[in-house]
Motif scaffolding. Structure first.
Motif, PDB file in Angstrom:
ATOM      1  N   ALA A 130       0.885  -1.325  -0.015  1.00 27.38           N
ATOM      2  CA  ALA A 130       0.023   0.073   0.027  1.00 27.38           C
ATOM      3  C   ALA A 130       1.032   1.256  -0.078  1.00 27.38           C
ATOM      4  O   ALA A 130       0.694   2.089  -0.638  1.00 27.38           O
ATOM      5  CB  ALA A 130      -1.027   0.030   1.059  1.00 27.38           C
ATOM      6  N   THR A 131       1.960   1.375   0.782  1.00 30.17           N
ATOM      7  CA  THR A 131       2.898   2.433   0.786  1.00 30.17           C
ATOM      8  C   THR A 131       3.462   2.455  -0.758  1.00 30.17           C
ATOM      9  O   THR A 131       3.425   3.835  -1.104  1.00 30.17           O
ATOM     10  CB  THR A 131       4.040   2.248   1.855  1.00 30.17           C
ATOM     11  OG1 THR A 131       3.414   1.816   3.030  1.00 30.17           O
ATOM     12  CG2 THR A 131       4.757   3.295   1.960  1.00 30.17           C
ATOM     13  N   LEU A 132       3.928   1.546  -1.206  1.00 30.72           N
ATOM     14  CA  LEU A 132       4.599   1.801  -2.521  1.00 30.72           C
ATOM     15  C   LEU A 132       3.405   2.054  -3.652  1.00 30.72           C
ATOM     16  O   LEU A 132       3.626   3.033  -4.531  1.00 30.72           O
ATOM     17  CB  LEU A 132       5.048   0.351  -2.987  1.00 30.72           C
ATOM     18  CG  LEU A 132       6.230   0.030  -2.293  1.00 30.72           C
ATOM     19  CD1 LEU A 132       7.047  -1.567  -2.656  1.00 30.72           C
ATOM     20  CD2 LEU A 132       7.276   0.812  -2.458  1.00 30.72           C
ATOM     21  N   LEU A 133       2.403   1.674  -3.509  1.00 26.06           N
ATOM     22  CA  LEU A 133       1.250   2.274  -4.350  1.00 26.06           C
ATOM     23  C   LEU A 133       0.882   3.520  -4.205  1.00 26.06           C
ATOM     24  O   LEU A 133       0.823   4.434  -5.128  1.00 26.06           O
ATOM     25  CB  LEU A 133      -0.094   1.399  -4.282  1.00 26.06           C
ATOM     26  CG  LEU A 133      -0.007  -0.001  -4.981  1.00 26.06           C
ATOM     27  CD1 LEU A 133      -1.308  -0.672  -4.607  1.00 26.06           C
ATOM     28  CD2 LEU A 133      -0.011  -0.017  -6.272  1.00 26.06           C
ATOM     29  N   LEU A 134       0.872   4.211  -2.964  1.00 24.03           N
ATOM     30  CA  LEU A 134       0.722   5.551  -2.610  1.00 24.03           C
ATOM     31  C   LEU A 134       1.911   6.330  -3.277  1.00 24.03           C
ATOM     32  O   LEU A 134       1.930   7.500  -3.557  1.00 24.03           O
ATOM     33  CB  LEU A 134       0.581   5.792  -1.297  1.00 24.03           C
ATOM     34  CG  LEU A 134      -0.889   5.503  -0.657  1.00 24.03           C
ATOM     35  CD1 LEU A 134      -0.731   5.607   0.851  1.00 24.03           C
ATOM     36  CD2 LEU A 134      -1.856   6.228  -1.160  1.00 24.03           C
ATOM     37  N   LEU A 135       3.172   5.716  -2.710  1.00 23.10           N
ATOM     38  CA  LEU A 135       4.465   6.614  -3.526  1.00 23.10           C
ATOM     39  C   LEU A 135       4.250   6.690  -4.949  1.00 23.10           C
ATOM     40  O   LEU A 135       4.543   7.776  -5.547  1.00 23.10           O
ATOM     41  CB  LEU A 135       5.563   5.859  -2.756  1.00 23.10           C
ATOM     42  CG  LEU A 135       6.952   6.240  -3.260  1.00 23.10           C
ATOM     43  CD1 LEU A 135       7.093   7.803  -2.768  1.00 23.10           C
ATOM     44  CD2 LEU A 135       8.035   5.494  -3.172  1.00 23.10           C
ATOM     45  N   ALA A 136       3.900   5.654  -5.586  1.00 17.67           N
ATOM     46  CA  ALA A 136       3.884   5.774  -7.241  1.00 17.67           C
ATOM     47  C   ALA A 136       2.693   6.581  -7.353  1.00 17.67           C
ATOM     48  O   ALA A 136       2.996   7.392  -8.560  1.00 17.67           O
ATOM     49  CB  ALA A 136       3.415   4.306  -7.739  1.00 17.67           C
ATOM     50  N   LEU A 137       1.695   6.823  -6.707  1.00 19.75           N
ATOM     51  CA  LEU A 137       0.752   7.540  -7.139  1.00 19.75           C
ATOM     52  C   LEU A 137       1.133   9.074  -7.011  1.00 19.75           C
ATOM     53  O   LEU A 137       0.930  10.074  -7.773  1.00 19.75           O
ATOM     54  CB  LEU A 137      -0.701   7.540  -6.324  1.00 19.75           C
ATOM     55  CG  LEU A 137      -1.811   8.294  -6.353  1.00 19.75           C
ATOM     56  CD1 LEU A 137      -2.404   8.393  -7.769  1.00 19.75           C
ATOM     57  CD2 LEU A 137      -3.001   8.117  -5.380  1.00 19.75           C
ATOM     58  N   GLY A 183       3.070  14.269  -8.937  1.00 19.53           N
ATOM     59  CA  GLY A 183       4.081  15.166  -9.291  1.00 19.53           C
ATOM     60  C   GLY A 183       4.637  15.284 -10.596  1.00 19.53           C
ATOM     61  O   GLY A 183       5.042  16.651 -10.930  1.00 19.53           O
ATOM     62  N   TRP A 184       4.721  14.233 -11.445  1.00 19.06           N
ATOM     63  CA  TRP A 184       5.133  14.184 -12.845  1.00 19.06           C
ATOM     64  C   TRP A 184       4.308  15.159 -13.476  1.00 19.06           C
ATOM     65  O   TRP A 184       4.758  16.008 -14.373  1.00 19.06           O
ATOM     66  CB  TRP A 184       5.578  12.916 -13.191  1.00 19.06           C
ATOM     67  CG  TRP A 184       5.929  12.914 -14.625  1.00 19.06           C
ATOM     68  CD1 TRP A 184       7.048  13.401 -15.269  1.00 19.06           C
ATOM     69  CD2 TRP A 184       4.969  12.317 -15.804  1.00 19.06           C
ATOM     70  NE1 TRP A 184       6.965  13.377 -16.476  1.00 19.06           N
ATOM     71  CE2 TRP A 184       5.720  12.461 -16.795  1.00 19.06           C
ATOM     72  CE3 TRP A 184       3.704  11.818 -15.668  1.00 19.06           C
ATOM     73  CZ2 TRP A 184       5.214  12.100 -18.216  1.00 19.06           C
ATOM     74  CZ3 TRP A 184       3.302  11.403 -17.061  1.00 19.06           C
ATOM     75  CH2 TRP A 184       3.860  11.426 -18.091  1.00 19.06           C
ATOM     76  N   MET A 185       3.004  14.796 -13.214  1.00 22.82           N
ATOM     77  CA  MET A 185       1.825  15.546 -13.981  1.00 22.82           C
ATOM     78  C   MET A 185       2.017  17.050 -13.642  1.00 22.82           C
ATOM     79  O   MET A 185       1.843  17.996 -14.394  1.00 22.82           O
ATOM     80  CB  MET A 185       0.804  15.079 -13.727  1.00 22.82           C
ATOM     81  CG  MET A 185       0.481  13.782 -14.232  1.00 22.82           C
ATOM     82  SD  MET A 185       0.651  13.478 -16.126  1.00 22.82           S
ATOM     83  CE  MET A 185      -0.525  14.546 -16.554  1.00 22.82           C
ATOM     84  N   LEU A 186       2.164  17.463 -12.378  1.00 21.79           N
ATOM     85  CA  LEU A 186       2.378  18.951 -11.838  1.00 21.79           C
ATOM     86  C   LEU A 186       3.420  19.472 -12.587  1.00 21.79           C
ATOM     87  O   LEU A 186       3.300  20.620 -13.135  1.00 21.79           O
ATOM     88  CB  LEU A 186       2.269  18.900 -10.368  1.00 21.79           C
ATOM     89  CG  LEU A 186       2.500  20.233  -9.885  1.00 21.79           C
ATOM     90  CD1 LEU A 186       1.250  21.169 -10.194  1.00 21.79           C
ATOM     91  CD2 LEU A 186       2.879  20.400  -8.326  1.00 21.79           C
TER      92      LEU A 186
END
Length: 132
Positions: free
Chosen positions: A15-22, A27-30
């Motif tokens: 779950a932590t890795l999924l949140l980090l990926a999100l 951030g990339w989109m921003l």
């Protein structure tokens, strides 16, 4: 008991890795939106530069007219003053358009970023956006 704890620990890491990926994706989109805004502002600044050169030219011409008027009062400078007045009016019109440009760019950037964020969040949650 230890198997359950290990499974919970693995689930927590996933779950932590999924949140980090999100977060990285958002951030990339921003950053891509920021780059778009930066490019638009650079274009706006490029549009302002010729106006600044014209204003500097007008300042030099006004200084020349002042020296002509003070050195030779018998000169007829009304034609030059009329041409100068027309150029100043044109510059005022251009400057009024340029004053609105940063606000327009910021508004467009905010709308674009918001619509992209909603679209990406909708894709992530597999929800379809309502029709407009």
């Amino acid at each position: 008991m230890t198997k359950t704890i290990l499974d919970l620990f693995k689930a927590m890491i996933n779950a932590t890795l999924l949140l980090l990926a999100l977060c990285l994706f958002l951030g990339w989109m921003l950053m891509s939106s920021v780059q778009d805004v930066t490019a638009k502002l650079t274009d706006a600044i490029a549009q302002v530069a010729p106006v600044q050169h014209r204003i500097e030219g007008l300042r030099l011409e006004i200084a020349g007219l002042r020296s002509d008027i003070t050195s030779r009062p018998e000169l007829a400078v009304s034609g030059q003053l009329d041409a100068l007045d027309q150029r100043l009016t044109a510059l005022q019109h251009e400057m009024s358009e340029l004053r609105q440009l940063p606000g327009d760019i910021i508004q467009i950037a905010a709308q674009t970023a918001a619509s992209e964020l909603v679209g990406h969040l909708g894709q992530l949650t597999s929800c379809q956006p309502p029709p407009y």
